[in-house]
Design an enzyme around this catalytic site. Structure first.
Site, PDB file in Angstrom:
ATOM      1  N   GLU A 274     -75.350  33.687   0.277  1.00 32.69           N
ATOM      2  CA  GLU A 274     -76.079  32.990  -0.791  1.00 32.69           C
ATOM      3  C   GLU A 274     -77.375  32.405  -0.247  1.00 32.69           C
ATOM      4  OE1 GLU A 274     -77.264  29.456  -3.341  1.00 32.69           O
ATOM      5  OE2 GLU A 274     -76.811  29.547  -1.227  1.00 32.69           O
ATOM      6  N   HIS A 389     -79.311  21.242   4.127  1.00 39.81           N
ATOM      7  CA  HIS A 389     -79.769  22.320   5.016  1.00 39.81           C
ATOM      8  C   HIS A 389     -80.105  21.821   6.416  1.00 39.81           C
ATOM      9  CE1 HIS A 389     -80.663  25.557   1.731  1.00 39.81           C
ATOM     10  NE2 HIS A 389     -79.418  25.160   1.760  1.00 39.81           N
TER      11      HIS A 389
HETATM   12 ZN   LIG Z   1     -75.635  25.882  -1.584  1.00 42.36          ZN
END
Ligand SMILES: [Zn+2]
Length: 425
Positions: A274, A389
């Site tokens: 993803e 992230h």
């Molecule tokens: Zn995600």
């Protein structure tokens, strides 16, 4: 005899029940235990990114949980290109260094040899007098960069330099991994003569990864609700709120549903890749025949559902998924809000294929407003998830209260949509 009667009775009551009890069955400690297991995998491997041991360990973990719950688990493998420039290209000539740009998907390498002009390098005649081991210098145009690189490879060039026909350094792509020699671009005024050395430092490869999928044995297999979460992390960190949280909720729902009798079959999907562009879910949806597609009543997506500085986001999908989510938060007396339904996660390919989609989302890198802090608690003028992230997206980055509520919210949505045959649109 008695056993048969009881079984029949159970079947009837659960089959008729408006409330099959999925919300009651789903428990936060169970969900959190999965989050912890994924966090351990993340700790061991540093990250759980596509093509890494951390991803494979995550996939095996999901498979083992599903198998233990009695599911038949399938893997859908797919390949995807991977490219990264480790350090910039170095090009030196007899008269000194020349600025050059590594082409995307150029392999790593270092080659020295005499520069030899090959015109545009698109035709056999361009390469007629080419001496093996030379550095080919080709003009831009007439054919693709890949065609030039293929000719250069066949002619035994040590490297290929492509000269721009327009002002500025030439930035190009070979389209996919697999080129045999370093390829760089230079500006039209670059003087490439005499003995030259080209050096590139990249990783360029084709990665093999997979989606993991299981489906309830109960429920109509021609009328399926899909519940999905991406299983991969970014390379920068272990990805525990993003998206260990979503994976853990889907796993707990799957475990609880193994004993239930939904009207619709429920398919549990754990997407690969993803984070590098919705690759796994896109591959999945593209592989569906029109008949397969018609059998999917709806798709519910979970991507970040335990955010530290959260908001209760509901994708603005204008369908029964959104309605069920609103109903849940209202019944709990909890604030919630619509969030952009823009295709940024794995629901995107489903949406594009015309499959009703939606889900919940508790916030990523965006800034929480002061109004939202009033509504939900937490800190305003700060990111929902400051570890988004990043390396710090660990077990410490999980909000257990939010995880608890999100698990129940998803259970409620599944109750509403899988235990009745009403349209998801
Ligand atoms: Zn995600």
């Amino acid at each position: 005899m008695r056993i048969v009667v009881i079984a029949a009775l159970v079947l009837t009551t659960t089959g008729m029940s408006a409330d099959p009890g999925l919300v009651e069955a789903v428990s936060e400690p169970n969900v959190f235990a999965h989050v912890q297991d994924l966090a351990e995998i993340g700790k061991l491997h540093g990250n759980r990114a596509v093509g890494t041991a951390g991803y494979e360990a995550s996939a095996q973990y999901v498979e083992s949980v599903l198998r233990a719950a009695g599911y038949q688990v399938t893997s859908q493998t797919f390949t995807l290109p991977h490219y990264r420039e480790v350090t910039p290209a170095v090009l030196t000539t007899a008269s000194g260094p020349v600025s050059a740009v590594t082409f995307v998907y150029s392999p790593s390498g270092r080659a020295s040899g005499p520069a030899q002009d090959v015109g545009t390098g698109c035709r056999l005649s361009d390469w007629a007098g080419f001496r093996r081991g030379s550095i080919a210098v080709a003009g831009r145009g007439e054919c693709s960069f890949k065609v030039k690189a293929d000719w250069a490879g066949r002619a035994g060039a040590g490297a290929l330099i492509v000269v721009n026909s327009k002002p500025g350094e030439l930035r190009g792509s070979l389209g996919a991994p697999g080129a045999k020699l370093p390829v760089v671009g230079v500006a039209p005024e670059a003087e490439i003569e005499g003995q030259v050395t080209v050096e590139t430092n990249t990783t360029s490869s084709t990665k093999v990864t997979r989606n993991v999928i299981a489906q309830t044995a109960q429920g109509d297999p021609d009328d399926v609700l899909v519940l999905g979460a991406h299983l991969d992390s970014v390379e920068a960190g272990p990805g525990i709120n993003d998206n260990g949280s979503g994976v853990a909720v889907v796993l707990e729902i799957a475990e609880q549903m193994a004993r239930m009798r939904p009207q619709r079959a429920v398919r549990f999907a754990f997407w690969g890749a993803e984070e590098v562009g919705l690759v796994g879910s896109t591959h999945y949806v593209k592989g569906l025949s029109p008949q397969d597609k018609a059998k999917i009543a709806g798709y519910v997506n979970l991507d970040m559902v335990a955010t530290k500085n959260h908001a209760n986001g509901i994708y603005d999908s204008d369908n029964a998924i959104e309605t069920a989510a609103w109903e849940f938060y209202q019944r709990r007396g909890l604030p919630a809000e619509e969030v952009a339904f823009d295709g940024r996660s794995d629901y995107g390919p489903f949406m594009k294929a015309g499959i009703p989609s939606g889900g919940i989302f508790t916030g990523a890198e965006d800034i929480k407003t002061l109004d939202q802090a009033q509504k939900y608690g937490g800190v305003g003028n700060q990111s929902y998830d400051p570890c988004y992230h990043k390396l710090c997206d660990t077990i410490e980055n999980v909000n257990r209260q939010v995880l608890d509520v999100s698990g129940d919210a998803v259970a409620h949505i599944v109750e509403r949509l899988a235990f009745s045959g009403s349209p998801v649109r």
